[in-house]
Design a protein around this motif. Structure first.
Motif: not given
Length: 381
Positions: A154, A280-281, A283-285, A303, A311, A318-320
């Motif tokens: 992350g 990608a991994d 950005f989601t963490n 977010k 975007s 994706r973003a989380n």
């Protein structure tokens, strides 16, 4: 892990020494045992300090009371020694069943990414020569925050009282060149309130506005009690909007190589320094940590800002944003986890008196405390 009040068989003291407050306690616990305010005046050893007393000295606190700072290579040694003496004495009193004095204690401390090497070295020297601790170790606070989140990969966005830092950890490793740190934190948000809101013209002290910031932005309480017992009420919605706009604007100070930027841009720039296949991994963490991220709905606002701004560059991305409820204490909790692991308690990642005397300060720190290799701020000058 145990509760904050459990009496565990440990001699590992975990310290998260921030510029405004020190969070201290025992390895294996779920949260710090108590908070020590980093105040310039000596603390009475009989002062009643616990996990709920963080704001006890807020109205007396000022930016000039900093004990030490990695951002400007500043250290007030007398102040540091006084605070450490107070802290260790209180910890020993709390845990006398297993630790009779500071000489029996192993200290696990936190530090920022890109620390001041001079401050880092001097703290070790003080711990060994003045307090004669049984062992000492130090670990970067963003990495400890990732431990707290339970993730192996992350990007950690840690924003405390005096600086904000971002760093990527991927499958337990820190990719070269991904660390960022800027001189912006809760202190700057307090100054923004002080300069742009005027609910109490008869009291414009820094401490008042810092207390108001927590009441208004981090809770639903819009009433602030003054030292004389009077209370004032602020326009919560208006202050929230002002501070939200400020936090998501290009509020981060410029550097020698870049103009002012935003927190969202800082996170994006950090991730884009990684290999393409990992982004990608990561950005989601996006992991939040530190008191300045306790701003209500900050994760949602960040977010939305992130998606709106980037975007178009990554339409399929994706973003989380992960906002742990315990993010205020995330570095300390991560230190508590690390300090209770057998790899730490067996002595592999700490410095004892013999190692200190044989290897010297810098070599001992470089060999024993590099959980993940990273640069020092001195290397950037």
């Amino acid at each position: 892990m145990s509760s904050c009040s459990d009496d565990e068989d440990t001699n590992v003291f975990v310290l998260d020494t921030g510029s405004k407050n020190w969070r201290v306690g025992f390895a294996g616990d779920d949260c710090p045992t108590f908070i020590v305010p980093s105040t310039a005046k000596p603390l009475d050893i009989n002062l009643d300090i616990n996990i709920h007393s963080m704001a006890a000295n807020d109205l007396a606190w000022s930016p000039d009371s900093i004990c030490y700072s990695h951002r400007d290579d500043h250290m007030n040694e007398d102040h540091f020694v006084s605070l450490m003496e107070f802290t260790l004495q209180r910890l020993v009193e709390k845990h006398m069943k297993y630790v009779k004095s500071s000489e029996d204690a192993v200290i696990l401390n936190t530090e920022p990414i890109l620390p001041s090497r001079r401050v880092r070295n001097r703290i070790l020297e003080i711990m060994m020569e003045q307090f004669s601790v049984a062992g000492y170790s130090v670990s970067p606070s963003p990495i400890l925050s990732l431990y707290t989140s339970g993730r192996g990969s992350g990007v950690v966005l840690e924003s405390g009282h005096h600086f904000t830092q971002t760093v990527v950890i991927y499958e337990g490793y820190l990719p070269d060149g991904t660390a960022n740190r800027v001189d912006f934190g809760g202190h700057d948000l307090t100054k923004f309130l002080q300069e742009n809101t005027h609910p109490a013209p008869h009291d414009t002290s820094y401490g008042l506005y810092d207390q108001a910031k927590r009441n208004l932005l981090f809770t639903d309480n819009n009433e602030i009690k003054l030292p004389d017992g009077k209370a004032i009420t602020w326009d919560n919605a208006e202050v929230m909007k002002q501070c939200g706009d400020f936090m998501l604007s290009d509020c981060l100070p410029p550097s020698n190589t870049s103009p002012p930027t935003s927190i969202a841009s800082l996170v994006y720039d950090t991730v884009m320094r990684c290999d393409v296949y990992t982004r990608a991994d990561i950005f989601t963490n996006i992991i939040l940590s530190g008191g300045n991220t306790m701003y209500r709905n900050f994760n949602t606002l960040l977010k939305d800002k992130f998606i709106t701004k980037f975007s178009s560059k990554h339409p399929n991305g994706r973003a989380n944003v992960v906002a742990m409820p315990e993010r205020l204490y995330a570095p300390w909790i991560g230190g508590s986890i690390l300090g209770s692991l057998s790899v730490f308690t067996n002595g592999a990642y700490r410095i004892d008196k013999q190692i200190y005397e044989e290897e010297g300060t810098e070599r001992a720190l470089d060999r024993r405390c590099n959980y993940i290799k990273y640069a020092s701020i001195d290397d950037k000058k």
